[in-house]
Write a protein that holds these residues in place. Structure first.
Motif, mmCIF file in Angstrom:
data_model
loop_
_atom_site.group_PDB
_atom_site.id
_atom_site.type_symbol
_atom_site.label_atom_id
_atom_site.label_comp_id
_atom_site.label_asym_id
_atom_site.label_seq_id
_atom_site.Cartn_x
_atom_site.Cartn_y
_atom_site.Cartn_z
ATOM 1 N N ARG A 74 -1.950 8.854 -4.104
ATOM 2 C CA ARG A 74 -0.979 9.790 -3.889
ATOM 3 C C ARG A 74 -0.015 9.331 -3.092
ATOM 4 N N ALA A 75 1.187 9.324 -3.069
ATOM 5 C CA ALA A 75 2.074 9.031 -1.956
ATOM 6 C C ALA A 75 2.266 9.895 -0.812
ATOM 7 N N ASP A 88 7.373 7.987 -3.281
ATOM 8 C CA ASP A 88 7.085 9.368 -2.604
ATOM 9 C C ASP A 88 7.951 10.106 -3.308
ATOM 10 N N ARG A 104 8.218 13.179 -3.090
ATOM 11 C CA ARG A 104 9.164 14.326 -2.432
ATOM 12 C C ARG A 104 10.450 13.939 -2.232
#
Length: 311
Positions: free
Chosen positions: A310-311, A24, A26
């Motif tokens: 996509r994570a 991830d 983010r």
């Protein structure tokens, strides 16, 4: 060179940042900079080994390459065999063909050139390539094809100060090329060995001529803490898009790694003890295998289970 558990811990920090980024982005927007920390560590350790053996009159380029092969190939081939088998049963023909191309390029330590032609590391297309992460192995091995020979020749023909100047000049040229190329072709600056050599050379420079010893415990603590803060700050605060900046993000993470290595060579510190903790150091010991396995597992999990790359 005495085994340093703090270096194992630094490896652990590097590999965990990459794994977290791939899970991830983010969480650690520049976790990919863990690879740059690996490059500095590699340059430092490999140069230390070469210099120690050369001083003892025991260095052999054939033995050097043989050791690299024994370290790199068994785990790498196991990963490729496992995921080629999985891909054979789960991938579409075109996808499996691309995986096969990646496997061949990886075996030849040329996957960085292949992925440079195919996809930007930060693009969605790159997220479907199970062997994408092997680009860093290719860069490292391309560097070590020539570097040991260059280092030995320089050491035997030049005074120590000139050897250091030559290595420093090469590192500076590589860094400047990275900065210049990032503005016109960011993917090339990311993947190609001549724009990455400065990171390996940074570690090599530290091993070749260590800076003056730190005078006291306070200086050690400050140096190690500054290095760790640079690494963690880079991982959390920076991110893709370095072509828009005057210096590459990797510069800060690499400088942090150099400072941590430098402080550790001078003795114990709070940072060094934290990195040497048994659980942390163990992750560093298995960091190569963890790095090899994590990305293909993530790609196939997203492809087969979540259908989301996509994570």
């Amino acid at each position: 060179m005495e085994h340093r558990r703090d270096i194992d811990g630094l490896r652990a920090l590097a590999v965990l940042s990459v794994v977290i980024y791939h899970l991830d982005s983010r969480v650690a927007g520049a976790g990919f900079l863990g690879v740059d920390v690996f490059f500095v560590i590699s340059g430092y350790l490999i140069t230390s080994i070469i210099l120690r053996e050369d001083r003892a009159g025991a260095f052999s380029i054939a033995n050097f390459y043989a050791r690299r092969a024994r370290r790199i190939f068994p785990a790498l081939f196991a990963v490729m065999a496992a995921f080629l088998a999985l891909g054979f049963f789960t991938m579409l023909p075109r996808e499996f063909e691309q995986l096969g191309q990646s496997a061949v390029a990886t075996t030849l330590f040329a996957s960085n050139f292949l992925f440079y032609q195919q996809a930007n590391y930060f693009s969605s297309a790159a997220e479907a390539k199970p062997l994408l992460h092997t680009w860093s192995l290719a860069v490292e091995e391309q560097f070590y094809i020539l570097f040991p020979i260059l280092l030995i020749v320089l050491r035997r023909r030049l005074r120590p100060g000139l050897v250091l100047a030559c290595l420093g000049g090469l590192a500076l040229c590589s860094l400047l090329l990275n900065i210049a190329l990032a503005r016109v072709d960011a993917a090339a600056a990311f993947y190609l060995p001549w724009t990455r050599a400065w990171e390996l050379l940074a570690g090599a420079l530290l091993a070749s001529r260590p800076p003056p010893e730190l005078p006291n415990r306070l200086a050690r603590e400050a140096t190690a803490s500054a290095g760790l803060l640079l690494i963690i700050g880079s991982l959390l605060l920076l991110g893709p898009g370095q072509e828009e900046r005057r210096v590459p993000d990797a510069l800060w993470a690499s400088l942090g790694a150099v400072l941590v290595l430098y402080a550790g060579a001078n003795g114990s510190s709070l940072v060094g003890r934290a990195l040497s903790a048994p659980g942390v150091a163990y992750l560093g010991v298995i960091s190569y295998s963890l790095y090899l396995w994590h990305w293909p597992l993530i790609v196939f999990y997203r492809l087969l289970v979540t259908q989301n790359l996509r994570a």
